[in-house]
Design a protein around this motif. Structure first.
Motif, short mmCIF file in Angstrom:
data_model
loop_
_atom_site.label_atom_id
_atom_site.label_comp_id
_atom_site.label_asym_id
_atom_site.label_seq_id
_atom_site.Cartn_x
_atom_site.Cartn_y
_atom_site.Cartn_z
N THR A 91 48.92 50.03 44.10
CA THR A 91 49.82 49.57 43.04
C THR A 91 50.16 48.10 43.29
N PRO A 92 49.24 47.21 42.87
CA PRO A 92 49.43 45.78 43.19
C PRO A 92 50.40 45.07 42.25
N PHE A 93 51.47 45.76 41.84
CA PHE A 93 52.38 45.17 40.84
C PHE A 93 52.95 43.83 41.32
N VAL A 94 53.48 43.84 42.54
CA VAL A 94 54.17 42.64 43.02
C VAL A 94 53.17 41.51 43.25
N ASN A 95 51.97 41.85 43.73
CA ASN A 95 50.93 40.83 43.88
C ASN A 95 50.60 40.17 42.55
N LEU A 96 50.77 40.92 41.47
CA LEU A 96 50.49 40.38 40.12
C LEU A 96 51.74 39.74 39.52
N GLY A 97 52.81 39.64 40.31
CA GLY A 97 54.05 39.04 39.80
C GLY A 97 54.86 40.01 38.95
N ASN A 132 39.35 34.90 35.34
CA ASN A 132 38.41 33.79 35.56
C ASN A 132 37.70 33.87 36.90
N ARG A 133 37.84 35.02 37.58
CA ARG A 133 37.28 35.05 38.94
C ARG A 133 35.78 34.89 38.89
N LYS A 134 35.27 34.30 39.97
CA LYS A 134 33.82 34.09 40.07
C LYS A 134 33.15 35.43 40.35
N GLY A 169 37.78 58.25 43.36
CA GLY A 169 37.65 56.80 43.45
C GLY A 169 38.95 56.06 43.23
N LEU A 170 38.85 54.95 42.49
CA LEU A 170 39.99 54.04 42.31
C LEU A 170 41.11 54.65 41.50
N ALA A 171 42.33 54.47 41.97
CA ALA A 171 43.51 54.80 41.16
C ALA A 171 44.45 53.62 41.35
N VAL A 172 44.39 52.66 40.40
CA VAL A 172 45.14 51.41 40.55
C VAL A 172 46.28 51.39 39.54
N GLY A 173 47.42 50.82 39.93
CA GLY A 173 48.55 50.64 39.01
C GLY A 173 48.96 51.96 38.39
#
Ligand code: COA
Length: 250
Positions: A129-135, A247-249, A103-107
């Motif tokens: 690896t959404p590092f840059v998307n997270l700033g 805070n996401r819906k 399954g998921l392997a994030v960051g």
């Protein structure tokens, strides 16, 4: 100690399992500390010859706990000492590391794999690896190890552009050794681990050091990344991204 990490020794193979199903194995400070303990103590147990890192069906790890990132951002802290200890324990592990990914392997769920010597992934594995998307910036030595493994452009696509890899793409770029049905992943990883454990231990350790290069170089890159990561955690970009996630819906 953390209830969310289990450690079990099966003969010469130590299995370190992330086990926080309600949060998709997002990693907290106490989980990092428990994993660092398990890796460090394996070095001093002569009888442990290989360590397998595993998660749960559907979730290897969703990465660092974003609530803890958010807290670190507002308090002005960077990555906490348990995180840094775990990353150094990966870089300096004297035991071969095998991973079983479902399954998921994030960051860090993906970047810790760059320290592993053998990785088996399930057909449902997805690496991101959404590092840059997270700033943020890449961590865990990935800015050094990913381009070394897959070349600059593929590393840039993964680490900077944030494009996920499915199991086939991960196999193609060398992030994983083998892909298996989800139900067989751990069996395959254990087979590889027992194979490694049955080899002459000193010859394995020396060969591994030659192949991996200097742990000091990797540890130094981890420390550079940690410094930059701390700066990025304070950035408006990162704080807005954490807030949006928390805070996401639903
Ligand atoms: N930190 C903290 N909590 C996390 C988390 C993380 N990294 N990843 C997942 N969770 C929590 C969710 O908040 C949710 O908790 P809740 O049920 O109490 O609200 C639970 O785990 C299940 O996650 P959910 O988002 O409902 O599952 P999903 O299958 O729809 O999506 C992810 C899974 C991993 C794609 C999504 O949760 C996500 O994007 N997480 C953030 C990943 C990330 O950015 N990690 C840091 C990388 S540096």
């Amino acid at each position: 100690m953390s209830d969310h990490i289990t450690v079990a020794d099966q003969g010469p193979v130590r299995i370190v399992r992330m086990n926080r199903p309600d949060k998709k194995n997002a990693l907290t400070a106490s989980m990092y500390a428990a994993m660092a303990d398990a890796l460090e103590s394996a070095n001093s147990h002569r009888d442990i010859r290989c360590v397998v890192i595993a998660g749960l069906p559907g979730a290897f790890s969703a990465g660092n706990d974003l609530a803890e990132f958010s807290q670190a951002a507002t308090s002005g802290e960077g990555l906490g000492s348990p995180v840094i200890r775990f990353l150094h324990a990966l870089a300096r592990s004297e035991r071969p590391l095998v991973a079983a990914v479902q399954g998921l392997a994030v960051g860090v769920g993906t970047t810790m794999l760059l320290h592993c010597d053998h990785v088996v992934a399930a057909t449902d594995a997805r690496f991101s690896t959404p590092f840059v998307n997270l700033g943020l910036v890449p961590e865990a030595g990935s800015s050094l190890l990913a381009p070394r493994l897959m070349g600059h452009r593929r590393a840039f696509e993964l680490l900077v552009m944030g494009r996920p890899l499915d199991a086939a793409a991960a196999l193609n770029c060398g992030l994983v050794n083998a892909v298996a049905p989800a139900g067989d992943v751990e069996t395959e990883a254990m087979k590889a681990a027992h194979h490694i454990a049955a080899l002459p231990a000193e010859a394995v350790a020396t060969s591994r050091r030659l192949i991996r290069g200097s742990p000091d170089e990797i540890a130094a890159r981890i420390d550079d990344e940690v410094r930059l990561f701390k700066e990025r955690l304070q950035s408006a970009e990162a704080q807005a991204a954490f807030k949006a996630f928390l805070n996401r819906k639903r």
